[in-house]
Write a protein that holds these residues in place. Structure first.
Motif, PDB file in Angstrom:
ATOM      1  N   GLU A 198       0.834  -1.208   0.000  1.00  0.00           N
ATOM      2  CA  GLU A 198       0.000   0.000   0.000  1.00  0.00           C
ATOM      3  C   GLU A 198       0.869   1.258   0.000  1.00  0.00           C
ATOM      4  O   GLU A 198       0.605   2.220  -0.731  1.00  0.00           O
ATOM      5  N   LYS A 199       1.916   1.264   0.804  1.00  0.00           N
ATOM      6  CA  LYS A 199       2.729   2.474   0.945  1.00  0.00           C
ATOM      7  C   LYS A 199       3.530   2.759  -0.329  1.00  0.00           C
ATOM      8  O   LYS A 199       3.689   3.913  -0.732  1.00  0.00           O
ATOM      9  N   THR A 200       4.067   1.706  -0.955  1.00  0.00           N
ATOM     10  CA  THR A 200       4.823   1.948  -2.196  1.00  0.00           C
ATOM     11  C   THR A 200       3.880   2.499  -3.271  1.00  0.00           C
ATOM     12  O   THR A 200       4.258   3.398  -4.027  1.00  0.00           O
ATOM     13  N   GLU A 201       2.661   1.991  -3.314  1.00  0.00           N
ATOM     14  CA  GLU A 201       1.698   2.510  -4.303  1.00  0.00           C
ATOM     15  C   GLU A 201       1.326   3.961  -3.991  1.00  0.00           C
ATOM     16  O   GLU A 201       1.241   4.790  -4.891  1.00  0.00           O
ATOM     17  N   ASP A 202       1.104   4.253  -2.723  1.00  0.00           N
ATOM     18  CA  ASP A 202       0.764   5.633  -2.332  1.00  0.00           C
ATOM     19  C   ASP A 202       1.898   6.587  -2.692  1.00  0.00           C
ATOM     20  O   ASP A 202       1.665   7.703  -3.165  1.00  0.00           O
ATOM     21  N   PHE A 203       3.125   6.138  -2.453  1.00  0.00           N
ATOM     22  CA  PHE A 203       4.276   6.994  -2.737  1.00  0.00           C
ATOM     23  C   PHE A 203       4.413   7.220  -4.236  1.00  0.00           C
ATOM     24  O   PHE A 203       4.697   8.338  -4.681  1.00  0.00           O
ATOM     25  N   LEU A 204       4.183   6.183  -5.018  1.00  0.00           N
ATOM     26  CA  LEU A 204       4.252   6.320  -6.477  1.00  0.00           C
ATOM     27  C   LEU A 204       3.197   7.313  -6.973  1.00  0.00           C
ATOM     28  O   LEU A 204       3.479   8.182  -7.794  1.00  0.00           O
ATOM     29  N   ARG A 205       1.997   7.195  -6.460  1.00  0.00           N
ATOM     30  CA  ARG A 205       0.932   8.126  -6.872  1.00  0.00           C
ATOM     31  C   ARG A 205       1.289   9.574  -6.480  1.00  0.00           C
ATOM     32  O   ARG A 205       1.065  10.509  -7.254  1.00  0.00           O
ATOM     33  N   PHE A 206       1.828   9.722  -5.300  1.00  0.00           N
ATOM     34  CA  PHE A 206       2.248  11.047  -4.818  1.00  0.00           C
ATOM     35  C   PHE A 206       3.277  11.652  -5.779  1.00  0.00           C
ATOM     36  O   PHE A 206       3.158  12.806  -6.202  1.00  0.00           O
ATOM     37  N   LEU A 207       4.281  10.856  -6.148  1.00  0.00           N
ATOM     38  CA  LEU A 207       5.329  11.371  -7.029  1.00  0.00           C
ATOM     39  C   LEU A 207       4.789  11.650  -8.430  1.00  0.00           C
ATOM     40  O   LEU A 207       5.173  12.632  -9.077  1.00  0.00           O
ATOM     41  N   ARG A 208       3.911  10.814  -8.917  1.00  0.00           N
ATOM     42  CA  ARG A 208       3.295  11.061 -10.232  1.00  0.00           C
ATOM     43  C   ARG A 208       2.578  12.410 -10.238  1.00  0.00           C
ATOM     44  O   ARG A 208       2.763  13.220 -11.144  1.00  0.00           O
ATOM     45  N   ASN A 209       1.761  12.647  -9.229  1.00  0.00           N
ATOM     46  CA  ASN A 209       1.018  13.915  -9.166  1.00  0.00           C
ATOM     47  C   ASN A 209       1.955  15.100  -9.072  1.00  0.00           C
ATOM     48  O   ASN A 209       1.757  16.129  -9.720  1.00  0.00           O
ATOM     49  N   SER A 210       2.975  14.942  -8.243  1.00  0.00           N
ATOM     50  CA  SER A 210       3.893  16.060  -8.043  1.00  0.00           C
ATOM     51  C   SER A 210       4.644  16.400  -9.332  1.00  0.00           C
ATOM     52  O   SER A 210       4.727  17.569  -9.730  1.00  0.00           O
ATOM     53  N   TYR A 211       5.164  15.380  -9.989  1.00  0.00           N
ATOM     54  CA  TYR A 211       5.929  15.648 -11.201  1.00  0.00           C
ATOM     55  C   TYR A 211       5.043  16.075 -12.363  1.00  0.00           C
ATOM     56  O   TYR A 211       5.466  16.854 -13.214  1.00  0.00           O
ATOM     57  N   ASP A 212       3.819  15.608 -12.398  1.00  0.00           N
ATOM     58  CA  ASP A 212       2.892  16.077 -13.446  1.00  0.00           C
ATOM     59  C   ASP A 212       2.702  17.593 -13.327  1.00  0.00           C
ATOM     60  O   ASP A 212       2.655  18.301 -14.335  1.00  0.00           O
ATOM     61  N   SER A 213       2.628  18.090 -12.091  1.00  0.00           N
ATOM     62  CA  SER A 213       2.444  19.536 -11.906  1.00  0.00           C
ATOM     63  C   SER A 213       3.716  20.306 -12.274  1.00  0.00           C
ATOM     64  O   SER A 213       3.681  21.517 -12.480  1.00  0.00           O
ATOM     65  N   ARG A 214       4.837  19.613 -12.324  1.00  0.00           N
ATOM     66  CA  ARG A 214       6.106  20.258 -12.696  1.00  0.00           C
ATOM     67  C   ARG A 214       6.442  20.032 -14.167  1.00  0.00           C
ATOM     68  O   ARG A 214       7.565  20.281 -14.596  1.00  0.00           O
ATOM     69  N   LEU A 215       5.473  19.499 -14.909  1.00  0.00           N
ATOM     70  CA  LEU A 215       5.644  19.234 -16.346  1.00  0.00           C
ATOM     71  C   LEU A 215       6.773  18.238 -16.617  1.00  0.00           C
ATOM     72  O   LEU A 215       7.497  18.334 -17.610  1.00  0.00           O
ATOM     73  N   MET A 216       6.939  17.312 -15.698  1.00  0.00           N
ATOM     74  CA  MET A 216       7.838  16.181 -15.917  1.00  0.00           C
ATOM     75  C   MET A 216       7.001  14.938 -15.663  1.00  0.00           C
ATOM     76  O   MET A 216       5.856  15.026 -15.229  1.00  0.00           O
ATOM     77  N   GLU A 217       7.599  13.762 -15.942  1.00  0.00           N
ATOM     78  CA  GLU A 217       6.830  12.531 -15.718  1.00  0.00           C
ATOM     79  C   GLU A 217       7.571  11.586 -14.810  1.00  0.00           C
ATOM     80  O   GLU A 217       8.723  11.218 -15.107  1.00  0.00           O
ATOM     81  N   PHE A 218       6.888  11.194 -13.731  1.00  0.00           N
ATOM     82  CA  PHE A 218       7.430  10.117 -12.922  1.00  0.00           C
ATOM     83  C   PHE A 218       6.474   8.938 -13.026  1.00  0.00           C
ATOM     84  O   PHE A 218       5.278   9.088 -12.788  1.00  0.00           O
ATOM     85  N   ARG A 219       6.996   7.799 -13.435  1.00  0.00           N
ATOM     86  CA  ARG A 219       6.139   6.619 -13.609  1.00  0.00           C
ATOM     87  C   ARG A 219       6.822   5.403 -12.995  1.00  0.00           C
ATOM     88  O   ARG A 219       8.027   5.440 -12.692  1.00  0.00           O
ATOM     89  N   GLY A 220       6.067   4.301 -12.836  1.00  0.00           N
ATOM     90  CA  GLY A 220       6.698   3.130 -12.242  1.00  0.00           C
ATOM     91  C   GLY A 220       5.849   1.881 -12.302  1.00  0.00           C
ATOM     92  O   GLY A 220       4.633   1.941 -12.534  1.00  0.00           O
ATOM     93  N   ILE A 221       6.528   0.761 -12.134  1.00  0.00           N
ATOM     94  CA  ILE A 221       5.870  -0.546 -11.997  1.00  0.00           C
ATOM     95  C   ILE A 221       6.339  -1.111 -10.661  1.00  0.00           C
ATOM     96  O   ILE A 221       7.540  -1.117 -10.382  1.00  0.00           O
TER      97      ILE A 221
END
Lengths: 202, 126
Positions: A66-89
């Motif tokens: 759960e925590k790794t997924e939450d952290f990934l979602r957090f980083l995705r949202n943050s980087y999307d707002s900075r016009l960069m992309e953070f993604r992961g599996i």
């Protein structure tokens, strides 16, 4: 020749000015700036990588998924707002005798066409896993003592595919957590990615 | 006559030099800004060091931005202004009295006692 000395001097001075201007070489200065900016993005990526590792130190084995997924979602949202992309599996394994549970979380930004997860003669397949969705399953493992098992995971993402073989320590008297995080950071300057493996035995 | 032709030649020579000069150097050469980029790199390195050696995380979890600014004081170059903000995924807008601002983001997932993803954002300006 003597009579045109001023004109000759003017030609020499003009050529000197043109050479001076071209040697200023704005292109290499801009390239140096770009190189520095890429360096900053690499440092940022290193920070993210280290945080995924720290996550497993912060949370108990049951919360890791759960925590790794939450952290990934957090980083995705943050980087999307900075016009960069953070993604992961994220692939999480949790062993508590006799079951080796797994979850495959797709945070890559598009549908994953095919996933195969196999352990010895047990096999799971999932097609068209949507972005921000999860595929879960469980292997039944009968062991009497500590053993090492190879789990093979194949997945197709974007235009690529990847086969990972995880050697997981299983002890019937203990709990094992094994995590695999394939993370990506991209911007207009650079594309970075890394694969992280962590294993904890409790 | 000879003196007149020499004078004319001198004027033509000056004209050629000035024309070449104005064609190639009339527009100011804009060099890219390096100072702020170097400072971003230094601040990012500093945050990493402070994460290991101090209570950076605990201060961030408690939103104690002033304490983080005090920690950073020794690492910020002289003449550069800075401000720290603790954000979740997206930062709220803050007012900075400058048009030339750069930022550094340092991400944490929480501390040993608590899972709480945050970003520590340092705004830098001259």
């Amino acid at each position: 020749m003597k009579g045109q000395i001023f004109l000759i001097i003017s030609i020499i001075v003009s050529i000197t000015l043109i050479i001076l201007k071209s040697n200023l070489n704005i292109k290499s200065i801009l390239e140096a700036k770009r190189f520095l900016e890429i360096g900053i993005e690499r440092k940022e990526f290193e920070n993210l990588r280290n945080e995924f590792l720290k996550l497993t130190q912060i949370n108990s084995s049951k919360d890791m998924e759960e925590k790794t997924e939450d952290f990934l979602r957090f980083l995705r949202n943050s980087y999307d707002s900075r016009l960069m992309e953070f993604r992961g599996i994220l692939i999480n394994f949790y062993y508590s005798n006799p079951y080796l549970n797994f979850s495959f979380f797709n945070g890559i930004g598009s549908t994953i066409k095919l996933i195969n997860i196999s352990l010895e003669n047990q096999y799971f397949e999932k097609r068209n896993l949507a972005d921000l969705s999860k595929f879960k399953g469980s292997f039944n493992i009968q062991i009497d003592q500590k053993d090492f098992k190879n789990v093979v995971v194949y997945y197709e993402y974007l235009d690529k595919n990847s086969t990972e073989i995880f050697n997981i320590t299983l002890d019937p008297s203990k709990i094992t957590y094994f995590g695999f995080y394939h993370i990506f950071l991209s911007s207009e300057r650079t594309n970075l990615n890394d694969k992280i493996k962590v294993e904890w035995i409790f | 006559m000879k003196g007149l032709s020499k004078t004319l030649e001198a004027f033509i020579a000056m004209f050629v030099i000035l024309t070449v000069f104005f064609i190639f150097f009339s527009s100011p050469i804009e060099l890219p800004e390096f100072t702020l980029i170097n400072e971003r790199l230094k601040v990012l390195e500093s945050l990493k060091k402070l994460d290991i050696s101090s209570n950076l995380r605990e201060y961030a979890l408690k939103n104690q931005t002033k304490k983080i600014e005090d920690l950073l004081a020794d690492y910020i170059p002289f003449g550069t202004n800075y401000k720290v903000q603790i954000c979740e995924a997206i930062c709220k807008k803050i007012e900075i009295p400058s048009e030339r601002i750069t930022t550094v983001s340092y991400y944490i997932s929480g501390s040993y006692s608590k899972f709480k993803p945050l970003q520590i954002v340092v705004y830098l300006w001259k």
